[in-house]
Scaffold this motif. Structure first.
Motif, PDB file in Angstrom:
ATOM      1  N   MET A  43       0.826  -1.216   0.000  1.00 37.06           N
ATOM      2  CA  MET A  43       0.000   0.000   0.000  1.00 37.06           C
ATOM      3  C   MET A  43       0.858   1.264   0.000  1.00 37.06           C
ATOM      4  N   GLY A  44       1.908   1.247  -0.830  1.00 34.07           N
ATOM      5  CA  GLY A  44       2.774   2.407  -0.973  1.00 34.07           C
ATOM      6  C   GLY A  44       3.852   2.521   0.087  1.00 34.07           C
ATOM      7  N   SER A  45       3.902   1.594   1.031  1.00 29.47           N
ATOM      8  CA  SER A  45       4.925   1.614   2.072  1.00 29.47           C
ATOM      9  C   SER A  45       6.153   0.856   1.613  1.00 29.47           C
ATOM     10  N   ARG A  46       7.231   0.989   2.368  1.00 33.28           N
ATOM     11  CA  ARG A  46       8.458   0.253   2.088  1.00 33.28           C
ATOM     12  C   ARG A  46       9.154  -0.051   3.399  1.00 33.28           C
ATOM     13  N   MET A  47      10.078  -0.997   3.348  1.00 31.64           N
ATOM     14  CA  MET A  47      10.843  -1.392   4.530  1.00 31.64           C
ATOM     15  C   MET A  47      12.326  -1.117   4.258  1.00 31.64           C
ATOM     16  N   ASP A  48      13.075  -0.840   5.308  1.00 27.29           N
ATOM     17  CA  ASP A  48      14.524  -0.659   5.223  1.00 27.29           C
ATOM     18  C   ASP A  48      15.194  -1.889   5.815  1.00 27.29           C
ATOM     19  N   ILE A  49      16.189  -2.423   5.114  1.00 29.96           N
ATOM     20  CA  ILE A  49      16.919  -3.587   5.603  1.00 29.96           C
ATOM     21  C   ILE A  49      18.107  -3.132   6.438  1.00 29.96           C
ATOM     22  N   HIS A  50      18.376  -3.896   7.503  1.00 28.40           N
ATOM     23  CA  HIS A  50      19.512  -3.628   8.384  1.00 28.40           C
ATOM     24  C   HIS A  50      20.328  -4.910   8.452  1.00 28.40           C
ATOM     25  N   PHE A  65      14.375  -5.835   9.248  1.00 31.44           N
ATOM     26  CA  PHE A  65      13.703  -4.790   8.496  1.00 31.44           C
ATOM     27  C   PHE A  65      12.931  -3.898   9.449  1.00 31.44           C
ATOM     28  N   THR A  66      12.836  -2.630   9.089  1.00 29.51           N
ATOM     29  CA  THR A  66      11.951  -1.705   9.795  1.00 29.51           C
ATOM     30  C   THR A  66      11.227  -0.865   8.756  1.00 29.51           C
ATOM     31  N   GLY A  67      10.095  -0.380   9.116  1.00 29.39           N
ATOM     32  CA  GLY A  67       9.307   0.462   8.228  1.00 29.39           C
ATOM     33  C   GLY A  67       7.976   0.749   8.874  1.00 29.39           C
ATOM     34  N   SER A  68       7.017   1.145   8.058  1.00 30.32           N
ATOM     35  CA  SER A  68       5.672   1.377   8.568  1.00 30.32           C
ATOM     36  C   SER A  68       4.672   1.068   7.466  1.00 30.32           C
ATOM     37  N   GLY A  71       1.221   4.135   8.514  1.00 31.90           N
ATOM     38  CA  GLY A  71       1.634   4.864   9.701  1.00 31.90           C
ATOM     39  C   GLY A  71       1.905   4.008  10.926  1.00 31.90           C
ATOM     40  N   ILE A  72       1.706   2.711  10.848  1.00 33.91           N
ATOM     41  CA  ILE A  72       1.943   1.819  11.982  1.00 33.91           C
ATOM     42  C   ILE A  72       3.320   1.174  11.805  1.00 33.91           C
ATOM     43  N   PRO A  73       4.189   1.277  12.836  1.00 29.59           N
ATOM     44  CA  PRO A  73       5.548   0.723  12.711  1.00 29.59           C
ATOM     45  C   PRO A  73       5.539  -0.787  12.492  1.00 29.59           C
ATOM     46  N   LEU A  74       6.456  -1.241  11.625  1.00 28.77           N
ATOM     47  CA  LEU A  74       6.657  -2.660  11.359  1.00 28.77           C
ATOM     48  C   LEU A  74       8.122  -2.986  11.604  1.00 28.77           C
ATOM     49  N   SER A  75       8.385  -4.213  12.051  1.00 26.34           N
ATOM     50  CA  SER A  75       9.774  -4.630  12.204  1.00 26.34           C
ATOM     51  C   SER A  75       9.866  -6.154  12.218  1.00 26.34           C
ATOM     52  N   VAL A  76      11.031  -6.625  11.773  1.00 22.64           N
ATOM     53  CA  VAL A  76      11.342  -8.050  11.755  1.00 22.64           C
ATOM     54  C   VAL A  76      12.811  -8.193  12.116  1.00 22.64           C
ATOM     55  N   GLU A  77      13.108  -9.117  13.026  1.00 21.03           N
ATOM     56  CA  GLU A  77      14.487  -9.446  13.362  1.00 21.03           C
ATOM     57  C   GLU A  77      14.704 -10.910  13.003  1.00 21.03           C
TER      58      GLU A  77
END
Length: 177
Positions: A43-50, A65-68, A71-77
């Protein structure tokens, strides 16, 4: 290793050696390119890889990854659990991800040589999100999202090598430089 009730995979032929395919996929920036670009699926969002210092290229390497999303924060470790060049690599989430449709998962790829090229399979074994507010979205959309994700990862490698071959052929055409 935890068991996961859901599974999706995508398989594609790649016109490259298993060594070349593994080298491309071993770079998680290549594997996750679809997450770093805005898309209709996100839906037009993107994630940043770490990535860790080693670029997530060894067992025990950590990345995420982190992103939103809306407007709701998303993350994966994640942590690399298997790495057997040029045959396979796998990783698993280390904590419950904050995603909308997929919970904990194990993901990876396998490469099999075939007639001078390779067959690559990208897979994900997963659970639904544990949070009640997003679990119902998982029931509705997780299968679709998991298949989209594995298709993107498998397709990116096939497209990369198809473009690499086209560039080589073009550069070998008489009169082109």
């Amino acid at each position: 290793m935890p068991e996961f009730p859901f599974y999706a995979e995508s398989r594609v032929g790649v016109d490259a050696s298993p060594d070349a395919v593994f080298a491309f996929l071993d770079d998680h920036r290549n594997l996750s390119a679809h997450m770093e670009q805005k898309s209709w699926m996100m839906m037009g969002s993107r994630m940043d890889i770490h990535l860790d210092e080693g670029g997530a290229r060894s067992v025990g390497s950590k990345f995420g990854f982190t992103g939103s999303f809306l407007g709701i924060p998303l993350s994966v470790e994640e942590i690399v659990t298997e790495r057997d060049p040029p045959r396979q690599k796998a990783w698993i989430t280390v904590v419950e991800p904050t995603l909308w449709v997929i919970g904990r998962y194990r993901m990876g790829f396998r490469i099999v040589p075939q007639s001078g090229s390779s067959v690559q399979t990208v897979f994900i074994c997963y659970d639904l999100p544990q949070r009640f507010r997003t679990r119902w979205l998982g029931w509705l959309l997780s299968g679709f999202y998991a298949k989209w994700c594995t298709n993107q990862m498998a397709g990116d490698a096939a497209r990369h090598f198809r473009h690499a071959i086209a560039r080589i052929e073009k550069s070998n055409t008489p009169g082109t430089h």
